[in-house]
Design an enzyme around this catalytic site. Structure first.
Site, short mmCIF file in Angstrom:
data_model
loop_
_atom_site.label_atom_id
_atom_site.label_comp_id
_atom_site.label_asym_id
_atom_site.label_seq_id
_atom_site.Cartn_x
_atom_site.Cartn_y
_atom_site.Cartn_z
N SER A 21 -10.88 -3.60 2.52
CA SER A 21 -10.27 -2.81 1.47
C SER A 21 -11.33 -2.42 0.44
O SER A 21 -12.53 -2.43 0.75
CB SER A 21 -9.12 -3.61 0.83
OG SER A 21 -8.34 -2.76 0.00
N ASN A 22 -10.93 -2.09 -0.75
CA ASN A 22 -11.88 -1.71 -1.81
C ASN A 22 -11.26 -2.06 -3.16
O ASN A 22 -10.16 -2.59 -3.24
CB ASN A 22 -12.22 -0.22 -1.70
CG ASN A 22 -10.97 0.64 -1.83
OD1 ASN A 22 -10.34 0.69 -2.88
ND2 ASN A 22 -10.60 1.29 -0.74
N ARG A 23 -11.98 -1.75 -4.24
CA ARG A 23 -11.60 -2.23 -5.57
C ARG A 23 -10.64 -1.30 -6.32
O ARG A 23 -10.44 -1.46 -7.52
CB ARG A 23 -12.87 -2.47 -6.41
CG ARG A 23 -13.71 -3.63 -5.90
CD ARG A 23 -14.84 -3.99 -6.85
NE ARG A 23 -15.82 -2.92 -6.97
CZ ARG A 23 -16.01 -2.18 -8.05
NH1 ARG A 23 -15.28 -2.37 -9.13
NH2 ARG A 23 -16.93 -1.25 -8.07
N ALA A 88 -8.08 5.57 -2.73
CA ALA A 88 -9.36 5.20 -2.13
C ALA A 88 -9.05 4.72 -0.71
O ALA A 88 -8.71 3.55 -0.49
CB ALA A 88 -10.03 4.11 -2.95
#
Ligand code: PMT
Length: 212
Positions: A21-23, A88
Protein backbone atom coordinates in the site's frame (compact mmCIF):
# COMPACT_ATOMS: atom_id res chain seq x y z
CA UNK A 1 -23.41 18.46 -11.01
CA UNK A 2 -22.43 14.99 -9.85
CA UNK A 3 -18.81 14.58 -8.80
CA UNK A 4 -17.13 11.18 -8.69
CA UNK A 5 -14.08 11.43 -6.42
CA UNK A 6 -11.52 8.68 -5.79
CA UNK A 7 -9.55 8.93 -2.56
CA UNK A 8 -7.18 7.10 -0.26
CA UNK A 9 -4.78 4.26 -0.94
CA UNK A 10 -5.40 0.82 -2.38
CA UNK A 11 -4.24 -2.35 -0.64
CA UNK A 12 -2.89 -5.22 -2.68
CA UNK A 13 -2.88 -8.50 -0.75
CA UNK A 14 0.31 -10.53 -0.35
CA UNK A 15 -1.33 -13.10 1.93
CA UNK A 16 -4.38 -12.97 4.25
CA UNK A 17 -2.66 -10.55 6.68
CA UNK A 18 -0.16 -8.56 4.58
CA UNK A 19 -0.52 -6.11 1.72
CA UNK A 20 1.28 -3.55 -0.46
CA UNK A 21 0.00 0.00 0.00
CA UNK A 22 1.12 3.62 0.46
CA UNK A 23 0.81 6.53 2.88
CA UNK A 24 -2.32 8.16 1.45
CA UNK A 25 -4.65 9.23 4.29
CA UNK A 26 -7.60 10.18 2.08
CA UNK A 27 -7.52 13.77 3.44
CA UNK A 28 -7.09 15.46 0.04
CA UNK A 29 -9.81 13.46 -1.72
CA UNK A 30 -12.22 13.77 1.21
CA UNK A 31 -11.62 17.54 1.28
CA UNK A 32 -12.53 17.74 -2.42
CA UNK A 33 -15.69 15.72 -1.76
CA UNK A 34 -16.59 18.08 1.13
CA UNK A 35 -15.90 21.18 -0.97
CA UNK A 36 -18.08 19.88 -3.83
CA UNK A 37 -20.91 19.09 -1.39
CA UNK A 38 -20.62 22.56 0.15
CA UNK A 39 -21.16 24.03 -3.32
CA UNK A 40 -24.39 22.03 -3.71
CA UNK A 41 -23.01 19.25 -5.95
CA UNK A 42 -23.72 15.55 -5.50
CA UNK A 43 -20.73 13.34 -4.64
CA UNK A 44 -19.94 9.67 -5.09
CA UNK A 45 -16.79 8.95 -3.09
CA UNK A 46 -14.93 5.82 -4.18
CA UNK A 47 -12.50 5.28 -1.36
CA UNK A 48 -9.73 2.97 -0.32
CA UNK A 49 -9.30 2.15 3.39
CA UNK A 50 -8.70 5.30 5.48
CA UNK A 51 -9.08 6.33 9.12
CA UNK A 52 -11.15 9.49 8.61
CA UNK A 53 -14.95 9.80 8.34
CA UNK A 54 -16.48 10.64 4.96
CA UNK A 55 -18.15 14.04 4.58
CA UNK A 56 -21.88 13.86 5.39
CA UNK A 57 -23.95 13.71 2.23
CA UNK A 58 -21.46 11.79 0.08
CA UNK A 59 -22.47 8.38 -1.26
CA UNK A 60 -19.54 6.18 -0.26
CA UNK A 61 -18.31 3.17 -2.21
CA UNK A 62 -15.59 1.43 -0.19
CA UNK A 63 -12.95 -0.65 -1.96
CA UNK A 64 -9.62 -2.25 -1.06
CA UNK A 65 -7.72 -3.13 -4.23
CA UNK A 66 -7.00 -1.24 -7.46
CA UNK A 67 -9.08 -3.75 -9.38
CA UNK A 68 -12.04 -3.14 -7.04
CA UNK A 69 -11.60 0.63 -7.47
CA UNK A 70 -11.45 0.16 -11.25
CA UNK A 71 -14.75 -1.78 -11.21
CA UNK A 72 -16.42 0.75 -8.88
CA UNK A 73 -15.39 3.68 -11.10
CA UNK A 74 -16.58 1.83 -14.22
CA UNK A 75 -19.98 1.30 -12.56
CA UNK A 76 -20.38 4.93 -11.43
CA UNK A 77 -18.74 7.01 -14.17
CA UNK A 78 -21.64 7.15 -16.63
CA UNK A 79 -23.76 9.22 -14.23
CA UNK A 80 -20.97 11.66 -13.30
CA UNK A 81 -20.38 15.16 -14.71
CA UNK A 82 -16.96 15.54 -13.08
CA UNK A 83 -14.45 12.86 -12.10
CA UNK A 84 -11.56 13.70 -9.77
CA UNK A 85 -8.93 10.98 -9.37
CA UNK A 86 -7.16 11.76 -6.12
CA UNK A 87 -6.59 8.15 -4.99
CA UNK A 88 -3.07 6.83 -4.66
CA UNK A 89 -3.57 3.64 -6.62
CA UNK A 90 -0.95 0.89 -6.41
CA UNK A 91 0.59 0.63 -9.85
CA UNK A 92 1.52 -3.01 -9.09
CA UNK A 93 0.06 -5.94 -7.16
CA UNK A 94 1.51 -9.30 -6.20
CA UNK A 95 0.96 -11.71 -9.10
CA UNK A 96 -0.81 -14.00 -6.67
CA UNK A 97 -1.87 -13.65 -3.05
CA UNK A 98 -0.87 -16.65 -0.91
CA UNK A 99 -3.89 -18.50 0.48
CA UNK A 100 -2.27 -18.89 3.90
CA UNK A 101 0.05 -16.63 5.92
CA UNK A 102 3.53 -16.81 4.41
CA UNK A 103 5.93 -18.48 6.89
CA UNK A 104 9.51 -17.38 7.47
CA UNK A 105 11.90 -20.15 6.39
CA UNK A 106 15.30 -18.42 6.37
CA UNK A 107 15.39 -18.16 2.56
CA UNK A 108 15.03 -15.04 0.44
CA UNK A 109 11.40 -14.27 -0.38
CA UNK A 110 10.77 -12.95 -3.89
CA UNK A 111 7.46 -11.27 -4.68
CA UNK A 112 6.50 -11.16 -8.35
CA UNK A 113 4.46 -8.03 -9.15
CA UNK A 114 2.14 -7.42 -12.09
CA UNK A 115 0.70 -4.11 -13.29
CA UNK A 116 -2.67 -2.91 -12.07
CA UNK A 117 -5.18 -1.29 -14.46
CA UNK A 118 -4.73 2.45 -14.97
CA UNK A 119 -8.14 3.60 -13.69
CA UNK A 120 -7.76 7.23 -14.79
CA UNK A 121 -6.19 6.22 -18.11
CA UNK A 122 -9.12 3.91 -18.89
CA UNK A 123 -11.74 6.56 -18.09
CA UNK A 124 -11.51 9.16 -20.88
CA UNK A 125 -12.74 6.76 -23.55
CA UNK A 126 -15.87 5.85 -21.56
CA UNK A 127 -16.47 9.31 -20.05
CA UNK A 128 -16.75 11.14 -23.37
CA UNK A 129 -15.75 14.77 -23.78
CA UNK A 130 -18.81 16.21 -22.01
CA UNK A 131 -17.43 15.29 -18.59
CA UNK A 132 -14.61 17.08 -16.78
CA UNK A 133 -11.75 14.69 -16.03
CA UNK A 134 -9.32 15.76 -13.31
CA UNK A 135 -6.20 13.76 -12.51
CA UNK A 136 -3.59 14.19 -9.81
CA UNK A 137 0.14 13.78 -10.32
CA UNK A 138 2.28 12.69 -7.38
CA UNK A 139 5.82 13.64 -8.31
CA UNK A 140 9.26 13.66 -6.68
CA UNK A 141 11.10 15.63 -9.39
CA UNK A 142 10.52 17.49 -12.70
CA UNK A 143 6.95 17.95 -11.48
CA UNK A 144 5.59 20.15 -14.27
CA UNK A 145 7.06 18.02 -17.07
CA UNK A 146 5.76 14.74 -15.63
CA UNK A 147 2.34 16.27 -14.82
CA UNK A 148 1.95 17.61 -18.37
CA UNK A 149 2.85 14.20 -19.74
CA UNK A 150 0.15 12.60 -17.52
CA UNK A 151 -2.40 15.27 -18.51
CA UNK A 152 -1.91 14.40 -22.19
CA UNK A 153 -1.46 10.62 -21.89
CA UNK A 154 -4.51 10.16 -19.66
CA UNK A 155 -6.75 12.62 -21.55
CA UNK A 156 -7.39 14.90 -18.55
CA UNK A 157 -8.95 18.36 -18.69
CA UNK A 158 -7.02 19.37 -15.57
CA UNK A 159 -4.17 17.84 -13.64
CA UNK A 160 -3.23 18.72 -10.08
CA UNK A 161 0.45 18.14 -9.36
CA UNK A 162 1.96 17.89 -5.90
CA UNK A 163 5.52 17.31 -4.71
CA UNK A 164 5.36 14.11 -2.68
CA UNK A 165 9.04 14.31 -1.71
CA UNK A 166 8.12 17.07 0.78
CA UNK A 167 7.29 16.06 4.34
CA UNK A 168 5.17 19.18 5.08
CA UNK A 169 2.52 18.64 2.37
CA UNK A 170 0.71 15.97 0.34
CA UNK A 171 0.80 12.38 1.71
CA UNK A 172 -0.78 12.17 5.16
CA UNK A 173 -0.42 15.91 5.86
CA UNK A 174 -3.10 18.49 6.62
CA UNK A 175 -1.71 20.94 4.03
CA UNK A 176 -0.97 20.75 0.34
CA UNK A 177 0.61 22.96 -2.31
CA UNK A 178 -0.27 22.24 -5.91
CA UNK A 179 0.29 23.24 -9.50
CA UNK A 180 -2.90 23.03 -11.61
CA UNK A 181 -2.38 22.57 -15.35
CA UNK A 182 -5.06 22.51 -18.03
CA UNK A 183 -5.31 21.23 -21.60
CA UNK A 184 -5.20 24.75 -23.06
CA UNK A 185 -1.80 25.40 -21.49
CA UNK A 186 -3.07 27.32 -18.45
CA UNK A 187 -1.22 26.97 -15.16
CA UNK A 188 -2.06 28.09 -11.63
CA UNK A 189 0.07 27.72 -8.53
CA UNK A 190 -1.84 27.24 -5.26
CA UNK A 191 0.63 27.94 -2.43
CA UNK A 192 0.75 25.87 0.74
CA UNK A 193 -2.61 25.91 2.53
CA UNK A 194 -4.91 23.51 4.44
CA UNK A 195 -6.32 20.83 2.15
CA UNK A 196 -9.85 22.20 2.70
CA UNK A 197 -8.74 25.52 1.20
CA UNK A 198 -6.93 23.87 -1.73
CA UNK A 199 -10.05 21.75 -2.33
CA UNK A 200 -12.32 24.81 -2.43
CA UNK A 201 -10.04 26.45 -5.00
CA UNK A 202 -9.97 23.26 -7.10
CA UNK A 203 -13.78 22.92 -7.09
CA UNK A 204 -14.09 26.60 -8.10
CA UNK A 205 -11.61 25.98 -10.95
CA UNK A 206 -13.52 22.86 -12.06
CA UNK A 207 -16.77 24.84 -12.12
CA UNK A 208 -15.24 27.27 -14.62
CA UNK A 209 -14.28 24.37 -16.93
CA UNK A 210 -17.52 22.37 -16.64
CA UNK A 211 -20.14 22.95 -19.30
CA UNK A 212 -23.39 24.45 -17.97
O1 PMT B 1 -4.53 11.06 0.72
P1 PMT B 1 -3.62 12.17 1.25
O2 PMT B 1 -2.78 11.70 2.42
O3 PMT B 1 -4.38 13.43 1.54
O4 PMT B 1 -2.55 12.51 0.11
C1 PMT B 1 -2.98 13.12 -1.06
C2 PMT B 1 -2.22 12.55 -2.29
C3 PMT B 1 -0.74 12.88 -2.15
C4 PMT B 1 -2.41 11.02 -2.37
C5 PMT B 1 -2.88 13.24 -3.54
O5 PMT B 1 -2.69 14.64 -3.45
C6 PMT B 1 -2.26 12.71 -4.84
O6 PMT B 1 -1.20 13.12 -5.30
N1 PMT B 1 -2.96 11.71 -5.47
C7 PMT B 1 -2.50 11.00 -6.66
C8 PMT B 1 -1.58 9.88 -6.26
C9 PMT B 1 -1.07 9.09 -7.44
O7 PMT B 1 -1.28 7.90 -7.51
O8 PMT B 1 -0.48 9.80 -8.39
P2 PMT B 1 0.21 9.20 -9.74
O9 PMT B 1 1.01 10.32 -10.30
O10 PMT B 1 0.89 7.90 -9.44
O11 PMT B 1 -1.03 8.86 -10.66
C10 PMT B 1 -1.52 9.79 -11.64
C11 PMT B 1 -3.03 9.73 -11.68
O12 PMT B 1 -3.49 8.46 -12.16
C12 PMT B 1 -3.74 9.97 -10.35
O13 PMT B 1 -4.90 10.73 -10.60
C13 PMT B 1 -4.10 8.55 -9.88
O14 PMT B 1 -5.29 8.55 -9.07
C14 PMT B 1 -4.35 7.86 -11.21
N2 PMT B 1 -4.03 6.42 -11.23
C15 PMT B 1 -2.77 5.98 -11.02
C16 PMT B 1 -2.46 4.65 -11.13
C17 PMT B 1 -3.49 3.74 -11.46
N3 PMT B 1 -3.24 2.44 -11.57
N4 PMT B 1 -4.74 4.19 -11.66
C18 PMT B 1 -5.03 5.51 -11.55
O15 PMT B 1 -6.19 5.93 -11.74
Amino acid sequence: MLFLVTAGPTREPIDPVRYLSNRSSGKMGYAIAAAALARGHGVVLVTGPVAIPPPPGARVVSVETAREMHAAVAAEIAAADVAVFCAAVSDYRPAEAAAGKIKKDGAELVLRLVENPDILGDTRSVFGYGGVLVGFAAETGSMERHALDKLRRKGCDLIVANDVSRSDIAFDQDDNEVLVLDRAGGRAWLPRAPKAEIARALVARIETVAPG
